[in-house]
Design an enzyme around this catalytic site. Structure first.
Site, PDB file in Angstrom:
ATOM      1  N   THR A 156       0.817  -1.210   0.000  1.00 26.77           N
ATOM      2  CA  THR A 156       0.000   0.000   0.000  1.00 26.77           C
ATOM      3  C   THR A 156       0.847   1.254   0.000  1.00 26.77           C
ATOM      4  OG1 THR A 156      -1.776  -1.136   1.109  1.00 26.77           O
ATOM      5  CG2 THR A 156      -1.766   1.233   1.329  1.00 26.77           C
ATOM      6  N   TYR A 198      -8.212   0.586  -3.112  1.00 26.52           N
ATOM      7  CA  TYR A 198      -7.229   1.200  -3.999  1.00 26.52           C
ATOM      8  C   TYR A 198      -6.418   0.082  -4.618  1.00 26.52           C
ATOM      9  CZ  TYR A 198      -4.702  -0.082   0.127  1.00 26.52           C
ATOM     10  OH  TYR A 198      -4.232  -0.827   1.170  1.00 26.52           O
ATOM     11  N   SER A 203       2.128  -7.838  -0.490  1.00 26.87           N
ATOM     12  CA  SER A 203       2.987  -8.696   0.341  1.00 26.87           C
ATOM     13  C   SER A 203       2.389 -10.067   0.592  1.00 26.87           C
ATOM     14  CB  SER A 203       3.337  -8.004   1.652  1.00 26.87           C
ATOM     15  OG  SER A 203       2.217  -7.910   2.489  1.00 26.87           O
ATOM     16  N   THR A 205       1.758  -4.308   4.176  1.00 20.24           N
ATOM     17  CA  THR A 205       1.640  -4.535   5.622  1.00 20.24           C
ATOM     18  C   THR A 205       1.183  -5.950   5.974  1.00 20.24           C
ATOM     19  OG1 THR A 205      -0.598  -3.641   5.616  1.00 20.24           O
ATOM     20  CG2 THR A 205       1.200  -2.114   6.160  1.00 20.24           C
ATOM     21  N   ASP A 206       0.551  -6.652   5.018  1.00 23.91           N
ATOM     22  CA  ASP A 206      -0.027  -7.966   5.344  1.00 23.91           C
ATOM     23  C   ASP A 206       0.986  -8.939   5.926  1.00 23.91           C
ATOM     24  OD1 ASP A 206      -2.263  -6.878   4.236  1.00 23.91           O
ATOM     25  OD2 ASP A 206      -2.603  -8.463   2.753  1.00 23.91           O
ATOM     26  N   LYS A 232       0.263  -7.691  12.526  1.00 23.42           N
ATOM     27  CA  LYS A 232      -0.828  -6.831  12.052  1.00 23.42           C
ATOM     28  C   LYS A 232      -2.117  -7.294  12.714  1.00 23.42           C
ATOM     29  CE  LYS A 232      -2.894  -5.085   7.769  1.00 23.42           C
ATOM     30  NZ  LYS A 232      -2.891  -5.122   6.295  1.00 23.42           N
ATOM     31  N   GLU A 238      -2.135 -29.449  27.278  1.00 21.73           N
ATOM     32  CA  GLU A 238      -3.365 -29.869  26.593  1.00 21.73           C
ATOM     33  C   GLU A 238      -3.210 -31.206  25.863  1.00 21.73           C
ATOM     34  OE1 GLU A 238      -6.428 -28.740  26.408  1.00 21.73           O
ATOM     35  OE2 GLU A 238      -6.225 -26.898  27.564  1.00 21.73           O
TER      36      GLU A 238
HETATM   37  N1  GLU Z   1      -2.369  -6.576   0.736  1.00 21.00           N
HETATM   38  C1  GLU Z   1      -1.428  -5.589   0.351  1.00 21.00           C
HETATM   39  C2  GLU Z   1      -0.024  -5.921   0.845  1.00 21.00           C
HETATM   40  O1  GLU Z   1       0.166  -6.457   1.904  1.00 21.00           O
HETATM   41  C3  GLU Z   1      -1.808  -4.215   0.770  1.00 21.00           C
HETATM   42  C4  GLU Z   1      -1.874  -4.029   2.262  1.00 21.00           C
HETATM   43  C5  GLU Z   1      -0.910  -3.026   2.772  1.00 21.00           C
HETATM   44  O2  GLU Z   1       0.194  -2.883   2.292  1.00 21.00           O
HETATM   45  O3  GLU Z   1      -1.296  -2.328   3.706  1.00 21.00           O
HETATM   46  O4  GLU Z   1       0.896  -5.604   0.153  1.00 21.00           O
END
Ligand code: GLU
Length: 373
Positions: free
Chosen positions: A57, A71, A104, A137-138, A210, A330
């Site tokens: 992103t 986006y 990602s 971020t993923d 995340k 467990e």
């Molecule tokens: N799903 C995308 C990625 O991880 C966009 C999410 C992001 O970067 O915040 O690259």
């Protein structure tokens, strides 16, 4: 194609608008830059930082400024991202390098290894003081943990992303990138392992995860961040307790392939066929993202034991998001020759197990590794 073209045109306009905004911000830069220099009095010169672009992103663009969560990601080249934050040139000499342009979620073992090897190559250059990696971020939590365990350098490596594209109202990428460069330039960041910087916080790659799909305060470490970045200053409050980078048994330069490790997610009515499929697909270990403290449903015990009998390592982890899994609580792990994670989330345990299996297939040794890192 038509829609993509329109997105690009709009995003170019919006990017131009954000460049103008950036220029306005630049007038504030002198006061922001002074504390950074004060925090690094020994540094007579600006640090040389390579910014590696991988997509996400932070390289995204939306059709309208109100598109904060819808986006297209991974479309803006890293040099353009750098150019959109002119304040950066006041704190470091930066050079961009595009290694990938992907979301990602598309990182796999091959891409992880390719990225790690390039970072390692750059870290060996005497004129490189630190690395920033722009990343979706993923899966920052997986990439940063992997680099934290395999890079052999004390130089700072900082993974950064954003939750909103640069075109959005309230875009977070510019400040996150500025902060990441500050952290990578700071001598205080040396020897702290791979870091993740977002939302004013510095996290260790070991712990960061995340936790929210769209909010800018999505990144959390169960034990808190290592520090803050504020007003051009890096403020550390804690140190990573677990071995990392130069203290580990893995060297990215010597890793050419990672063994297949599958994660099987537990839920009411989980299908035992998922375990069989992982075995058939060549998994050398299965991380079982179990409920609670690594609990295994009665009808799942036999399929997991059968997989172990075929030589596949079974690792009990928890889907709860935090806490440690207790060995022999467990489930009788000694009896079944199963393993438990320490506090690693299933996706982080997958990285650690893949690395561990490059060193040993002995369950006792593997358990030690899971508890050590
Ligand atoms: N799903 C995308 C990625 O991880 C966009 C999410 C992001 O970067 O915040 O690259």
């Amino acid at each position: 194609m038509k829609r993509f073209a329109r997105l690009t045109t709009l995003s170019t306009l919006l990017l131009a608008a954000s460049l103008t905004t950036g220029a306005a911000h630049a007038q504030l830069a002198p006061s922001a830059a002074t504390p950074a220099q004060a925090s690094a009095p020994a540094e007579a010169r600006k640090a040389n930082i390579v910014i590696i672009g991988t997509g996400g992103t932070i390289a995204g663009a939306g059709a309208a400024a109100t598109n904060t969560a819808a986006y297209q990601s991974a479309v803006v080249p890293v040099d353009k991202i750098i150019a959109s934050v002119p304040e950066i040139s006041k704190i470091a000499n930066v050079k961009g390098e595009q290694v990938f342009q992907i979301g990602s979620e598309s990182f796999n073992n091959e891409r992880l290894l390719k990225l790690g090897k390039r970072v390692s190559e750059l870290l060996k250059q005497p004129d490189v003081d630190g690395i920033v990696i722009t990343h979706g971020t993923d899966t920052i939590e997986e990439t940063s943990y992997f680099l934290n365990l395999t890079l052999k350098s004390d130089k700072p490596v900082v993974v950064v992303g954003s939750m909103r594209p640069g075109t959005a109202l309230g875009a977070d990428g510019a400040l996150n990138l500025y902060d990441a460069v500050l952290v990578a330039s700071s001598p205080e960041s040396r020897g702290k392992g791979t870091l993740a910087v977002l939302n004013d916080e510095i996290h260790t790659g070991r712990d960061v995860t995340k936790t929210n799909t769209f909010k800018t305060e999505t990144f959390r470490s169960p034990f808190g961040p290592l520090g803050y970045v504020v007003e051009g200053r890096t403020l550390y409050f804690r140190l990573p307790a677990r071995p990392h980078t130069t203290q580990t048994e893995w060297d990215i330069d010597k890793l050419d392939k990672l063994p297949e490790v599958a994660v099987v997610y537990a839920y009411g009515n989980v299908n035992p066929g998922a375990v069989d499929a992982a075995v058939k697909n060549g998994a050398k270990a299965i991380v079982y993202a179990a409920t609670g403290n690594g609990s295994v449903g009665d009808y799942m015990v036999e399929p997991l034991k059968a997989a172990r009998a075929k030589g596949v390592q079974i690792v009990r982890a928890s889907r709860t998001g935090s806490g440690v899994v207790i060995r022999n609580a467990e489930q009788p792990d000694d009896k079944y020759d199963w393993l438990v994670t320490d506090d690693q989330l299933p996706q982080k345990a997958r990285i650690l197990m893949a690395l561990a299996l490059t060193k040993t297939s002995d369950s006792k040794e593997l358990q030690k590794i899971l508890w050590k890192y």
